[in-house]
Design an enzyme around this catalytic site. Structure first.
Site, PDB file in Angstrom:
ATOM      1  N   ASN A  24       0.810  -1.006  -0.120  1.00 56.90           N
ATOM      2  CA  ASN A  24       0.112   0.047   0.161  1.00 56.90           C
ATOM      3  C   ASN A  24       1.001   1.084   0.082  1.00 56.90           C
ATOM      4  OD1 ASN A  24      -1.396   2.297   0.931  1.00 56.90           O
ATOM      5  ND2 ASN A  24      -2.905   0.663   1.819  1.00 56.90           N
ATOM      6  N   HIS A  51       0.880   6.125   1.978  1.00 54.24           N
ATOM      7  CA  HIS A  51       1.746   6.984   2.765  1.00 54.24           C
ATOM      8  C   HIS A  51       2.676   7.729   2.160  1.00 54.24           C
ATOM      9  CE1 HIS A  51      -1.338   6.709   5.730  1.00 54.24           C
ATOM     10  NE2 HIS A  51      -1.101   5.368   5.799  1.00 54.24           N
ATOM     11  N   HIS A  54      -5.598   3.819  -1.536  1.00 55.24           N
ATOM     12  CA  HIS A  54      -6.791   4.012  -1.155  1.00 55.24           C
ATOM     13  C   HIS A  54      -7.204   5.596  -1.388  1.00 55.24           C
ATOM     14  CE1 HIS A  54      -9.510   4.274   2.679  1.00 55.24           C
ATOM     15  NE2 HIS A  54     -10.193   4.878   1.545  1.00 55.24           N
ATOM     16  N   ARG A  93      -9.283   8.293  -0.904  1.00 54.55           N
ATOM     17  CA  ARG A  93     -10.317   8.835   0.316  1.00 54.55           C
ATOM     18  C   ARG A  93     -11.128   9.794  -0.275  1.00 54.55           C
ATOM     19  NH1 ARG A  93      -8.692   6.652   5.657  1.00 54.55           N
ATOM     20  NH2 ARG A  93     -10.432   7.932   6.271  1.00 54.55           N
ATOM     21  N   ARG A 130      -6.897  12.790   1.192  1.00 54.72           N
ATOM     22  CA  ARG A 130      -5.641  13.133   2.021  1.00 54.72           C
ATOM     23  C   ARG A 130      -4.504  12.802   1.742  1.00 54.72           C
ATOM     24  NH1 ARG A 130      -7.352  10.153   7.559  1.00 54.72           N
ATOM     25  NH2 ARG A 130      -9.391  11.087   7.145  1.00 54.72           N
ATOM     26  N   GLU A 182      -8.712   0.563  -3.181  1.00 54.52           N
ATOM     27  CA  GLU A 182      -9.510   0.712  -1.794  1.00 54.52           C
ATOM     28  C   GLU A 182     -10.555   1.922  -1.939  1.00 54.52           C
ATOM     29  OE1 GLU A 182      -7.223   0.666   1.569  1.00 54.52           O
ATOM     30  OE2 GLU A 182      -6.299  -1.123   1.107  1.00 54.52           O
ATOM     31  N   THR A 214      -7.153   6.570  10.285  1.00 54.21           N
ATOM     32  CA  THR A 214      -7.078   5.417   9.381  1.00 54.21           C
ATOM     33  C   THR A 214      -8.294   4.928   9.301  1.00 54.21           C
ATOM     34  OG1 THR A 214      -5.566   3.473   8.837  1.00 54.21           O
ATOM     35  CG2 THR A 214      -5.871   4.110  11.088  1.00 54.21           C
ATOM     36  N   THR A 215      -8.185   3.677   8.704  1.00 55.20           N
ATOM     37  CA  THR A 215      -9.301   2.769   8.443  1.00 55.20           C
ATOM     38  C   THR A 215      -9.854   1.911   9.879  1.00 55.20           C
ATOM     39  OG1 THR A 215      -9.162   2.810   6.197  1.00 55.20           O
ATOM     40  CG2 THR A 215     -10.968   1.304   7.012  1.00 55.20           C
ATOM     41  N   GLU A 267     -11.425  -9.029   3.073  1.00 55.41           N
ATOM     42  CA  GLU A 267     -10.156  -8.779   3.781  1.00 55.41           C
ATOM     43  C   GLU A 267     -10.281  -8.691   5.182  1.00 55.41           C
ATOM     44  OE1 GLU A 267      -7.451  -6.073   1.597  1.00 55.41           O
ATOM     45  OE2 GLU A 267      -6.532  -5.357   3.606  1.00 55.41           O
ATOM     46  N   HIS A 316      -3.814  -4.406   7.684  1.00 56.50           N
ATOM     47  CA  HIS A 316      -3.755  -3.365   8.545  1.00 56.50           C
ATOM     48  C   HIS A 316      -2.970  -3.348   9.893  1.00 56.50           C
ATOM     49  CE1 HIS A 316      -5.290   0.477  10.384  1.00 56.50           C
ATOM     50  NE2 HIS A 316      -5.969   0.638   9.064  1.00 56.50           N
ATOM     51  N   HIS A 341       1.672   1.205   5.883  1.00 54.64           N
ATOM     52  CA  HIS A 341       2.259   2.123   6.823  1.00 54.64           C
ATOM     53  C   HIS A 341       3.564   1.988   7.333  1.00 54.64           C
ATOM     54  CE1 HIS A 341       2.662   4.530  10.466  1.00 54.64           C
ATOM     55  NE2 HIS A 341       2.312   5.553   9.902  1.00 54.64           N
TER      56      HIS A 341
HETATM   57  N1  PXP Z   1      -6.118  -3.102   4.061  1.00 57.92           N
HETATM   58  C1  PXP Z   1      -7.010  -2.356   4.043  1.00 57.92           C
HETATM   59  C2  PXP Z   1      -8.349  -2.617   3.427  1.00 57.92           C
HETATM   60  C3  PXP Z   1      -6.614  -0.720   4.268  1.00 57.92           C
HETATM   61  O1  PXP Z   1      -7.619  -0.029   4.508  1.00 57.92           O
HETATM   62  C4  PXP Z   1      -5.227  -0.552   4.848  1.00 57.92           C
HETATM   63  C5  PXP Z   1      -4.756   0.828   5.355  1.00 57.92           C
HETATM   64  O2  PXP Z   1      -5.055   1.698   4.275  1.00 57.92           O
HETATM   65  C6  PXP Z   1      -4.339  -1.372   4.702  1.00 57.92           C
HETATM   66  C7  PXP Z   1      -4.803  -2.950   4.339  1.00 57.92           C
HETATM   67  C8  PXP Z   1      -2.955  -1.426   5.042  1.00 57.92           C
HETATM   68  O3  PXP Z   1      -2.806  -0.965   6.588  1.00 57.92           O
HETATM   69  P1  PXP Z   1      -1.299  -0.559   6.925  1.00 57.92           P
HETATM   70  O4  PXP Z   1      -1.146   0.886   6.090  1.00 57.92           O
HETATM   71  O5  PXP Z   1      -1.639  -0.332   8.269  1.00 57.92           O
HETATM   72  O6  PXP Z   1      -0.342  -1.358   6.959  1.00 57.92           O
END
Ligand code: PXP
Length: 249
Positions: free
Chosen positions: A12, A15, A48, A50, A54, A75, A105-106, A156, A199, A222
């Site tokens: 992902n 960030h 993602h 949003r 952001r 996402e 965050t989510t 997921e 996550h 992240h």
């Molecule tokens: N999966 C989903 C559905 C998410 O919303 C996120 C965060 O955007 C992640 C995975 C990745 O999470 P992290 O950035 O904490 O690794």
């Protein structure tokens, strides 16, 4: 290992865009990070978009669709605006996530069980357009059954509660959360759903989740982007890949 059994890593890149947006302008470029992640062994890229933009921007999604040679996991919240964008780009995968403007965050999974009708209608055109629809949910039987009923192909599982308990040193809760993730991975798989998880995963928390045989993909962002500051993006991803493969073996 046969490809069918391989545990995929989705990186992902949100960030990278967070850092770029802190100053405006174009640096650092999330597309460049995505290409480097591919070279480092990412099996997919997750981004993602949003509602408040952001981090990832509309132009980032457009660019990712053009440059990626691995699948994009897009996402998004289940809103009309996002549905239009997904239908225009037709990414490999669409992952529906809950979204509140004020959250950092989510924070939780999507409430599917209470919104079944609307979500069933929402995902139908996405599937017709060729995107695999995934639903980001808590490890909860009710939510998994509802995701299955509305026609999602993938769920997921939200690993946030497990990872938070680990970082707070609350190992009893961590182990309970892990057990729940394990049982619900098995349950979802038994219904015919493909199981992903993500996550908050780090080098310290990834292995037990990677070891669940039903889990086919982890999405991690992240921590990897943070770790890249210290060791570089390629070594950060390679170490995650190594831990995943080791846990799987
Ligand atoms: N999966 C989903 C559905 C998410 O919303 C996120 C965060 O955007 C992640 C995975 C990745 O999470 P992290 O950035 O904490 O690794």
């Amino acid at each position: 290992m046969a490809d069918a059994e391989k545990l995929r890593l989705g990186v992902n890149i949100d960030h990278v865009a967070t850092v770029r947006n802190a100053r405006g302008g174009e640096y650092p470029d999330p597309l460049r990070a995505a290409r480097i992640a591919e070279e480092a062994g990412a099996d997919g890229i997750t981004a993602h978009l949003r509602e408040d933009r952001r981090h990832i921007s509309d132009a980032d999604i457009e660019g990712l669709m053009e440059v990626l040679s691995v699948p994009l996991n897009f996402e998004m919240a289940a809103t009309e605006e996002m549905q239009k964008i997904a239908l225009r780009h037709r990414p490999h995968a669409v992952c529906l996530v809950p979204e509140k403007r004020e959250e950092r965050t989510t924070e939780g999974g999507l409430e599917v069980a209470r919104d079944e009708n609307r979500l069933a209608h929402f995902i139908a055109p996405l599937r017709e357009a060729g995107s695999r629809v995934s639903i980001f949910i808590a490890a909860d039987k009710r939510q998994i059954e509802a995701a299955n009923r509305i026609g999602a192909e993938v769920i997921e599982l939200h690993t946030g509660a497990y990872c938070d308990a680990h970082s707070e040193g609350d190992f009893a809760t961590r182990d309970e959360e892990l057990k729940r993730l394990e049982e619900m991975s098995f349950f979802a798989h038994s219904l015919g759903l493909e199981v992903h998880a993500g996550h908050g995963l780090t080098y310290d928390t990834v292995s037990p989740v990677a070891a669940f045989p039903e889990v086919r993909e982890l999405n991690i962002g992240h921590f990897l982007i943070g770790e890249a500051i210290f060791r570089g993006l390629v070594p950060a991803i390679e170490e995650m890949r190594r831990l995943m493969d080791e846990a799987r073996a």
